[in-house]
Write a protein that holds these residues in place. Sequence first.
Motif, PDB file in Angstrom:
ATOM      1  N   VAL A   1     -15.121  -0.210   8.394  1.00 60.33           N
ATOM      2  CA  VAL A   1     -15.355   0.808   9.421  1.00 60.33           C
ATOM      3  C   VAL A   1     -16.274   0.187  10.469  1.00 60.33           C
ATOM      4  CG1 VAL A   1     -16.572   2.975   9.912  1.00 60.33           C
ATOM      5  CG2 VAL A   1     -15.036   2.832   7.939  1.00 60.33           C
ATOM      6  N   SER A   2     -15.917   0.353  11.727  1.00 61.31           N
ATOM      7  CA  SER A   2     -16.761  -0.138  12.816  1.00 61.31           C
ATOM      8  C   SER A   2     -17.330   1.040  13.598  1.00 61.31           C
ATOM      9  CB  SER A   2     -15.962  -1.041  13.755  1.00 61.31           C
ATOM     10  OG  SER A   2     -15.559  -2.206  13.085  1.00 61.31           O
ATOM     11  N   VAL A   3     -18.573   0.899  14.037  1.00 62.14           N
ATOM     12  CA  VAL A   3     -19.222   1.994  14.757  1.00 62.14           C
ATOM     13  C   VAL A   3     -20.201   1.405  15.767  1.00 62.14           C
ATOM     14  CG1 VAL A   3     -20.997   2.197  12.965  1.00 62.14           C
ATOM     15  CG2 VAL A   3     -20.524   4.154  14.464  1.00 62.14           C
ATOM     16  N   SER A   4     -20.339   2.053  16.884  1.00 67.26           N
ATOM     17  CA  SER A   4     -21.315   1.637  17.891  1.00 67.26           C
ATOM     18  C   SER A   4     -22.680   2.229  17.549  1.00 67.26           C
ATOM     19  CB  SER A   4     -20.894   2.100  19.274  1.00 67.26           C
ATOM     20  OG  SER A   4     -19.652   1.550  19.633  1.00 67.26           O
ATOM     21  N   PRO A   5     -23.755   1.526  17.893  1.00 73.01           N
ATOM     22  CA  PRO A   5     -25.102   2.070  17.628  1.00 73.01           C
ATOM     23  C   PRO A   5     -25.261   3.452  18.246  1.00 73.01           C
ATOM     24  CG  PRO A   5     -25.236  -0.215  18.319  1.00 73.01           C
ATOM     25  CD  PRO A   5     -23.807   0.193  18.509  1.00 73.01           C
ATOM     26  N   GLY A   6     -25.851   4.368  17.459  1.00 75.79           N
ATOM     27  CA  GLY A   6     -26.069   5.718  17.937  1.00 75.79           C
ATOM     28  C   GLY A   6     -24.917   6.667  17.690  1.00 75.79           C
ATOM     29  N   GLN A   7     -23.752   6.104  17.332  1.00 72.20           N
ATOM     30  CA  GLN A   7     -22.593   6.955  17.062  1.00 72.20           C
ATOM     31  C   GLN A   7     -22.530   7.336  15.580  1.00 72.20           C
ATOM     32  OE1 GLN A   7     -20.683   8.163  19.716  1.00 72.20           O
ATOM     33  NE2 GLN A   7     -22.497   7.218  20.660  1.00 72.20           N
TER      34      GLN A   7
ATOM     35  N   ASP B   1     -22.839  14.715  -4.618  1.00 76.60           N
ATOM     36  CA  ASP B   1     -22.046  15.072  -3.441  1.00 76.60           C
ATOM     37  C   ASP B   1     -22.849  15.145  -2.134  1.00 76.60           C
ATOM     38  OD1 ASP B   1     -20.044  17.527  -5.285  1.00 76.60           O
ATOM     39  OD2 ASP B   1     -19.945  15.334  -5.224  1.00 76.60           O
ATOM     40  N   THR B   2     -23.993  15.828  -2.152  1.00 77.89           N
ATOM     41  CA  THR B   2     -24.673  16.142  -0.894  1.00 77.89           C
ATOM     42  C   THR B   2     -26.172  15.860  -0.873  1.00 77.89           C
ATOM     43  OG1 THR B   2     -25.086  18.411  -1.606  1.00 77.89           O
ATOM     44  CG2 THR B   2     -23.011  18.007  -0.430  1.00 77.89           C
ATOM     45  N   LYS B   3     -26.748  15.454  -1.997  1.00 76.81           N
ATOM     46  CA  LYS B   3     -28.216  15.335  -2.084  1.00 76.81           C
ATOM     47  C   LYS B   3     -28.694  13.954  -1.671  1.00 76.81           C
ATOM     48  CE  LYS B   3     -28.330  18.705  -5.822  1.00 76.81           C
ATOM     49  NZ  LYS B   3     -28.638  18.976  -7.241  1.00 76.81           N
ATOM     50  N   ARG B   4     -29.821  13.932  -0.952  1.00 67.10           N
ATOM     51  CA  ARG B   4     -30.409  12.667  -0.544  1.00 67.10           C
ATOM     52  C   ARG B   4     -31.629  12.357  -1.384  1.00 67.10           C
ATOM     53  NH1 ARG B   4     -32.993  13.307   3.609  1.00 67.10           N
ATOM     54  NH2 ARG B   4     -32.150  15.330   4.264  1.00 67.10           N
ATOM     55  N   PRO B   5     -31.696  11.125  -1.942  1.00 68.12           N
ATOM     56  CA  PRO B   5     -32.922  10.753  -2.678  1.00 68.12           C
ATOM     57  C   PRO B   5     -34.111  10.682  -1.730  1.00 68.12           C
ATOM     58  CG  PRO B   5     -31.096   9.258  -3.173  1.00 68.12           C
ATOM     59  CD  PRO B   5     -30.677  10.081  -2.004  1.00 68.12           C
ATOM     60  N   SER B   6     -35.286  10.785  -2.294  1.00 70.63           N
ATOM     61  CA  SER B   6     -36.501  10.645  -1.507  1.00 70.63           C
ATOM     62  C   SER B   6     -36.516   9.297  -0.794  1.00 70.63           C
ATOM     63  CB  SER B   6     -37.724  10.755  -2.430  1.00 70.63           C
ATOM     64  OG  SER B   6     -38.909  10.492  -1.744  1.00 70.63           O
ATOM     65  N   GLY B   7     -36.854   9.328   0.491  1.00 71.73           N
ATOM     66  CA  GLY B   7     -36.948   8.086   1.254  1.00 71.73           C
ATOM     67  C   GLY B   7     -35.687   7.711   2.001  1.00 71.73           C
ATOM     68  N   ILE B   8     -34.582   8.390   1.737  1.00 71.12           N
ATOM     69  CA  ILE B   8     -33.342   8.105   2.463  1.00 71.12           C
ATOM     70  C   ILE B   8     -33.327   8.942   3.749  1.00 71.12           C
ATOM     71  CG2 ILE B   8     -30.821   8.225   2.403  1.00 71.12           C
ATOM     72  CD1 ILE B   8     -32.109   6.056   0.595  1.00 71.12           C
ATOM     73  N   PRO B   9     -33.057   8.303   4.893  1.00 69.09           N
ATOM     74  CA  PRO B   9     -33.102   9.036   6.174  1.00 69.09           C
ATOM     75  C   PRO B   9     -32.118  10.190   6.235  1.00 69.09           C
ATOM     76  CG  PRO B   9     -33.079   6.667   6.540  1.00 69.09           C
ATOM     77  CD  PRO B   9     -32.813   6.869   5.084  1.00 69.09           C
ATOM     78  N   GLU B  10     -32.463  11.191   7.013  1.00 70.35           N
ATOM     79  CA  GLU B  10     -31.628  12.392   7.154  1.00 70.35           C
ATOM     80  C   GLU B  10     -30.283  12.100   7.799  1.00 70.35           C
ATOM     81  OE1 GLU B  10     -35.309  15.622   7.715  1.00 70.35           O
ATOM     82  OE2 GLU B  10     -33.676  15.528   9.177  1.00 70.35           O
TER      83      GLU B  10
ATOM     84  N   THR C   1     -16.744  12.240   1.500  1.00 73.98           N
ATOM     85  CA  THR C   1     -17.055  11.558   2.752  1.00 73.98           C
ATOM     86  C   THR C   1     -18.548  11.318   2.875  1.00 73.98           C
ATOM     87  OG1 THR C   1     -15.164  12.624   3.850  1.00 73.98           O
ATOM     88  CG2 THR C   1     -16.852  11.656   5.272  1.00 73.98           C
ATOM     89  N   LEU C   2     -18.901  10.091   3.246  1.00 73.22           N
ATOM     90  CA  LEU C   2     -20.280   9.749   3.606  1.00 73.22           C
ATOM     91  C   LEU C   2     -20.328   9.678   5.126  1.00 73.22           C
ATOM     92  CD1 LEU C   2     -23.189   8.742   2.881  1.00 73.22           C
ATOM     93  CD2 LEU C   2     -22.235   6.422   3.026  1.00 73.22           C
ATOM     94  N   THR C   3     -21.252  10.405   5.725  1.00 73.60           N
ATOM     95  CA  THR C   3     -21.407  10.406   7.169  1.00 73.60           C
ATOM     96  C   THR C   3     -22.770   9.839   7.537  1.00 73.60           C
ATOM     97  OG1 THR C   3     -19.980  12.359   7.370  1.00 73.60           O
ATOM     98  CG2 THR C   3     -21.397  11.835   9.248  1.00 73.60           C
ATOM     99  N   ILE C   4     -22.753   8.892   8.462  1.00 76.43           N
ATOM    100  CA  ILE C   4     -23.997   8.329   8.985  1.00 76.43           C
ATOM    101  C   ILE C   4     -24.080   8.743  10.450  1.00 76.43           C
ATOM    102  CG2 ILE C   4     -25.437   6.293   9.206  1.00 76.43           C
ATOM    103  CD1 ILE C   4     -23.526   4.825   7.295  1.00 76.43           C
ATOM    104  N   SER C   5     -25.001   9.619  10.763  1.00 76.25           N
ATOM    105  CA  SER C   5     -25.157  10.115  12.134  1.00 76.25           C
ATOM    106  C   SER C   5     -26.198   9.271  12.866  1.00 76.25           C
ATOM    107  CB  SER C   5     -25.606  11.583  12.117  1.00 76.25           C
ATOM    108  OG  SER C   5     -24.698  12.374  11.378  1.00 76.25           O
TER     109      SER C   5
END
Lengths: 118, 107
Positions: free
Chosen positions: B10-16, B50-59, B71-75
């Motif tokens: 998967v390719s993505v531009s910074p900020g996308q 499915d949806t939980k973030r461990p402590s220290g992982i960015p929102e 699906t994993l989404t990186i905003s």
Amino acid sequence: QVQLQESGPGLVKPSETLSLTCTVSGGSVRSNYWSWIRQPPGKGLEWIGYIYYTGSTNYNPSLMSRVTISLDTSKNQFSLKLNSVTAADTAVYYCARLPPAITHFDYWGQGTQVTVST
Amino acid sequence: SYELTQPPSVSVSPGQTASITCSGDKLGDKYTCWYQQKPGQSPLLVIYQDTKRPSGIPERFSGSNSGDTATLTISGTQTMDEADYYCQAWDATTDYVFGTGTKVTVL
């Protein structure tokens, strides 16, 4: 903070037994589940098996006939033995912890490279 | 045996926004998690159950799981997010199965 560290020979001959140990610090092997996972070069991850502090084990069916995972509570360690190895067993081997929810691996060791070769 | 399929890259531009899929039969009935792995490092848990973030992982990391696809989404993707990502599913019948892995490139 739980830390895990793998140790053992980096080179094993075909048909022999691969033996690795994972030393746990910052936590006790007398709780939770403890697991081994491997990653062949350039490939994905494969779960090998786990052991519970009671000594009960669960193994990947594809490796079950060759795998033994054991626990040494006096040393706060757990170990992996994989017998009759072939070149296909060459991989980075990771130890990891399963929290009480057991759905995911929350702490991992840094991994150790094991090569099967003459 | 149970299989999980991910796109190789998967390719993505910074900020996308980057979206990484993980497909398996009735995957929504299982617990799914995601790991980030950078070269020479061990996997790092970024999403669990499915949806939980461990402590220290960015929102900016979030997850979903329904039907046959997780699906994993990186905003707001950052260059530091460039890595391989692996999904992993668990239930009492299949135990632990990992996906094929996706290389995320930020360019």
